[in-house]
Each structure stands twice: as C-alpha cells, then as structure tokens.
Design an enzyme around this catalytic site. Structure first.
Site, PDB file in Angstrom:
ATOM      1  N   TYR A 144      44.628 105.735  79.346  1.00  0.00           N
ATOM      2  CA  TYR A 144      46.031 105.563  79.731  1.00  0.00           C
ATOM      3  C   TYR A 144      46.836 105.244  78.474  1.00  0.00           C
ATOM      4  O   TYR A 144      46.440 104.380  77.684  1.00  0.00           O
ATOM      5  CB  TYR A 144      46.153 104.412  80.740  1.00  0.00           C
ATOM      6  CG  TYR A 144      47.561 104.094  81.173  1.00  0.00           C
ATOM      7  CD1 TYR A 144      48.286 104.987  81.957  1.00  0.00           C
ATOM      8  CD2 TYR A 144      48.170 102.889  80.812  1.00  0.00           C
ATOM      9  CE1 TYR A 144      49.584 104.689  82.372  1.00  0.00           C
ATOM     10  CE2 TYR A 144      49.468 102.583  81.224  1.00  0.00           C
ATOM     11  CZ  TYR A 144      50.168 103.483  82.014  1.00  0.00           C
ATOM     12  OH  TYR A 144      51.448 103.189  82.414  1.00  0.00           O
ATOM     13  N   ASP A 239      45.095 104.657  70.113  1.00  0.00           N
ATOM     14  CA  ASP A 239      45.936 103.809  70.962  1.00  0.00           C
ATOM     15  C   ASP A 239      45.250 102.449  71.028  1.00  0.00           C
ATOM     16  O   ASP A 239      44.314 102.237  71.798  1.00  0.00           O
ATOM     17  CB  ASP A 239      46.079 104.438  72.354  1.00  0.00           C
ATOM     18  CG  ASP A 239      46.875 103.545  73.301  1.00  0.00           C
ATOM     19  OD1 ASP A 239      47.162 102.395  72.925  1.00  0.00           O
ATOM     20  OD2 ASP A 239      47.187 104.008  74.413  1.00  0.00           O
ATOM     21  N   LYS A 267      50.860  94.609  73.816  1.00  0.00           N
ATOM     22  CA  LYS A 267      50.169  93.419  74.342  1.00  0.00           C
ATOM     23  C   LYS A 267      50.121  92.259  73.345  1.00  0.00           C
ATOM     24  O   LYS A 267      51.109  91.574  73.168  1.00  0.00           O
ATOM     25  CB  LYS A 267      48.784  93.817  74.842  1.00  0.00           C
ATOM     26  CG  LYS A 267      48.893  94.915  75.947  1.00  0.00           C
ATOM     27  CD  LYS A 267      47.607  95.210  76.616  1.00  0.00           C
ATOM     28  CE  LYS A 267      47.682  96.397  77.547  1.00  0.00           C
ATOM     29  NZ  LYS A 267      48.190  96.155  78.881  1.00  0.00           N
TER      30      LYS A 267
HETATM   31  C1  LIG Z   1      45.748 101.628  76.067  1.00  0.00           C
HETATM   32  C2  LIG Z   1      47.145 101.488  76.602  1.00  0.00           C
HETATM   33  N1  LIG Z   1      48.122 102.201  76.062  1.00  0.00           N
HETATM   34  C3  LIG Z   1      49.387 102.107  76.485  1.00  0.00           C
HETATM   35  C4  LIG Z   1      49.730 101.258  77.509  1.00  0.00           C
HETATM   36  C5  LIG Z   1      51.143 101.151  77.966  1.00  0.00           C
HETATM   37  O1  LIG Z   1      51.675  99.916  77.592  1.00  0.00           O
HETATM   38  P1  LIG Z   1      52.920  99.290  78.378  1.00  0.00           P
HETATM   39  O2  LIG Z   1      52.425  98.938  79.751  1.00  0.00           O
HETATM   40  O3  LIG Z   1      53.298  98.097  77.550  1.00  0.00           O
HETATM   41  O4  LIG Z   1      53.991 100.322  78.409  1.00  0.00           O
HETATM   42  C6  LIG Z   1      48.738 100.487  78.108  1.00  0.00           C
HETATM   43  C7  LIG Z   1      49.060  99.585  79.211  1.00  0.00           C
HETATM   44  O5  LIG Z   1      48.239  98.942  79.811  1.00  0.00           O
HETATM   45  C8  LIG Z   1      47.407 100.602  77.651  1.00  0.00           C
HETATM   46  O6  LIG Z   1      46.411  99.908  78.198  1.00  0.00           O
END
Ligand SMILES: Cc1ncc(COP(=O)(O)O)c(C=O)c1O
Length: 428
Positions: A144, A239, A267
């Site tokens: 994700y 990511d 985060k």
């Molecule tokens: C690996 C990863 N990338 C991107 C995101 C998206 O982040 P946000 O929820 O702050 O938009 C998340 C969210 O949990 C994530 O786990």
C-alpha cells in the site's frame, strides 16, 4: 456491555461521517463489532470512552514508536505552539530537521516535507516520471502506498495486459500505467521490464511489507530489484512510510544495505503529527519545483508544530544507542512466547517479524506474498483479536496489518499480553 459508550458514539458518528470513521480500517469491518472510541493515550496504553485500558500494538499505525505522548515531545510541541502554529514561510527548524535526517540516513542529499505518506508516494512517482521521462511504474500486490489514484490498481489477467482500477473513481487511463507483480517474485518483475522495455520509470516497494500483515523480502529480493532497475534505467523507490526510522534509523536501506533512488517517509517522521516526506540524491531532487520543473507543493508542508514533534522524536531515538536493539528484543520475546503458547494450544500459525514489526497468520506455514497472506485463517484471527481486546490488548483490527511495537512496551506489558494469549479459547 463492554463497549457501551463506544457503541453509542459510533452510532452518532455514522450519521455525520461516512461509515462513522475518517479512515476505513478504523471501522473494524474486517474483524466485525464496534470500533472503540479512544479518549486518551499515554505510554503503552490507550483508554477508551468506557474507561477501559488497552496495551496498544497499533501505536497510531506506526508513528508512536516511543509510546504515546512522550513527555519530552509533548513539551517541545507546547513550546512551539506558544510561538505560533503555522507561518506559511520558511523556518530554520525545517532546515535543522532536514539536515539531521540527511546526515543520519544513508544515500539521500535532500528531503521535501509533505503532510502524509500518500502525498509522499504520489510525489515520488511524479518525480520519477519527470526524471526519467517515462510513464509506467511497477508496484507489488499487497503493498500500500497511500490512496492516490495510480496506486489503487490491481493486477490484470496477464502480465502483458493492463492493470484494473481497484476502486471506482480511478480511470482506466490511470490504470494502464501501473503494472503489478507478486511480492518476492523476481521473474514477474523481469517479465514486466521485458514487455515494457524503455517505458518503466520506477519500481516502488514496501521493503518490508506491512499492509498484507508483515511480509519479509526473501532471497535478496531487494538487491535483485536494485540490479533490474539499474539494467533498465528505472528508479527504485523504497516506500519507507512504515519502515523508515522503525527497522533502523536509516530504515530498510540501512538494514538491508540496499540503496534506493527515492525514499518516502511518513508516520514516525512526524512523531504523531501529520507529516510525510520524500528524499533522494541531488541529481533527482533538483528536478523538483521551485528549482526544477516537477511541481509539488503544500499549504501546511513543513508545519512548525509537526516539524517540532518529528524532530524531537527522531532526536530521542538517535540519542539511545540501544533503541533498535531493545525494540527488536521486545518483539522477539513476544514472537517466541506467543508462539509457544499457541503451540501448547495446538494452534498452527506462522509469525512473521522484522525489527519491531510482526504479525500472526493462522493455519498456514509460510507467508511471502499477498495471496499467501489471504490463505491464512482470517476468521480465526478475528476471534483472536476480539478475545484479546476483551482482555485489554489492542491489536490491529485485521489479519492483513502489521503490529507496531513501541518502546513503551516493557516486561509488565509483555506479561499482561501473554496472560491474555493464554486465556485465548480456541474451538476447533
Ligand atoms: C507503506 C505505506 N505507504 C504509504 C502510506 C500512506 O500514508 P498516509 O496514510 O499517511 O497517507 C501508508 C499508510 O499506512 C503505508 O503504510
């Protein structure tokens, strides 16, 4: 009734907020039942509106690595708030945190702050496209990267075909530029490069998967992606929204000793306030506006309150040379001891773990990709979740989510957790 006030609050929320929540996973749809409404978070504990306390294994989905409301972070936020919430101008603080991160994370020269992980990943893809002059990118099933259109794509029927939107509202035009492969399957990535020669701008990956449960890269998968990207003139995007400052201060890049071209953060970098970021070497970051032509902006980007919370959190982590060792030890203890109890109960399971990320898959012997995560017994996980919740342990409300262990979880909390697992009643 255990969760009386939460139930009432959810009913009320349902009238005014779609599905009663501001982010879908909070609605407990996967595990069933009523989501708990929390009113306080301190250290390892959350308190709900019915005054019940829980040991928190979600930690705001990752940011609260120090535990909740760390006194030094709180103090720093308070002091900053007295000087103003947002200026819409550059601040010295933004340079301080950028310098601190660049100096302590491998392989990046510049970093741009945004307000969420979604923004970070969306902008990283745009930057990769701008830099390479190519339009397609590869992502992995079960990873994700936020809810930007081009990520909400599932695999098509064959490797040479286009992906399909996985949400209404995402156009077929967008879907055709997102190629998907199975996590840990290097042959599929090779095939995609072969079928789309000279067209792929980037490969984006969660270097340790956290959104299909915790899934680890196997057989030097990350190193092999690095090589394939180099051979094909594509950028490798890590990511690290979950893994950044969690697996090591330098994230998965440091832990696996693989350099990515662009890294995204979220985060922990905001210490519990809304922050995301993306970073790369100068050659790539120079493409970004206002220096370069790739546009990206944000009203609250680099917001002083958020920067202060993030900076304080990162400094506290960096100061403690045993921080990651201790976190990994806590997680290892949980893994071994929970595993032992489940074995004694005769419940077949697999615990995946890396650093302070872990998750339990029931009735399966190994999980290396999204399809295998789906083959685990999720009904049993849901049962496990609810029984632990009733005993004061707050796990992620889905078998497809990683647990995030915080530094506030100590021996007392481990003991209470194991006690709850011992009480778990499993009927075959
Ligand atoms: C690996 C990863 N990338 C991107 C995101 C998206 O982040 P946000 O929820 O702050 O938009 C998340 C969210 O949990 C994530 O786990």
């Amino acid at each position: 009734m255990l969760y009386e006030r939460s139930s009432k609050l959810f009913e009320e929320a349902y009238k005014y907020i779609p599905g009663g929540v501001n982010s879908p996973v909070r609605a407990f749809k996967s595990v069933g039942g009523t989501p708990l409404f929390m009113k306080n978070a301190q250290g390892a504990y959350l308190t709900d509106e019915d005054d019940r306390q829980y040991i928190d294994y979600i930690n705001s989905w990752g940011p609260a690595i120090l535990g909740h409301t760390h006194p030094e972070v709180l103090e720093a936020i308070k002091k900053q708030a007295e000087k103003g919430f947002s200026y819409g101008t550059p601040t010295e603080l933004e340079t301080e945190i950028a310098k601190f991160i660049v100096e302590n994370v491998p392989n990046i020269d510049q970093i741009r702050m945004v307000s969420s992980g979604t923004e970070a990943c969306m902008s990283a893809i745009r930057l990769a496209r701008g830099f390479t002059g190519r339009e397609k990118f590869i992502k992995f099933e079960g990873c994700y990267h936020g809810h930007s259109d081009s990520f909400l794509i599932k695999a098509g029927s064959g490797l040479a075909t286009f992906g399909n939107p996985s949400s209404p509202g995402v156009t077929k035009g967008t879907a055709k530029d997102t190629l998907t492969a199975e996590y840990n399957n290097i042959e599929q990535v090779e095939d995609l490069f072969k079928h789309n020669s000279g067209e792929i701008a980037a490969v984006i990956i969660e270097p340790v998967g956290g959104n299909m449960g915790c899934v680890l890269p196997e057989n030097n998968f990350l190193q092999k992606l690095r090589t394939l990207c180099d051979e094909n003139g594509a950028l490798l995007i890590f990511d690290e929204v979950m893994t950044g400052f969690r697996l090591a201060f330098g994230g998965a890049q440091e832990l696996y000793n693989v350099n990515a071209d662009i890294v995204t953060y979220g985060k922990i970098i905001g210490g519990g306030l809304p922050v995301g970021a993306f970073a790369a070497r100068n050659e790539i970051m120079d493409y970004l506006a206002p220096k370069g032509a790739v546009y990206q902006a944000g009203t609250l980007s680099g917001n002083p309150l958020a920067m202060r919370a993030g900076f304080e959190t990162l400094k506290l982590i960096k100061k403690d040379e045993n921080f990651y060792k201790n976190l990994a030890k806590t997680t290892e203890t949980l893994d071994f001891e929970i595993g032992k109890i489940l074995n004694e109960k005769g419940i077949q399971h697999k615990i995946n773990r890396k650093g302070s990320m872990m998750s339990i898959f029931f009735h399966i012997s190994s999980v290396s990709n999204f399809a295998e995560a789906g083959n685990a017994n999720h009904a049993l996980f849901n049962n496990f979740f609810h029984q632990l919740l009733a005993n004061g342990i707050y796990l992620p409300p889905s078998g497809y989510e990683s647990w995030f262990i915080s530094d506030a979880i100590k021996e007392t909390e481990i003991d209470k957790t194991l006690e709850a697992v011992r009480k778990f009643e499993y009927f075959n």
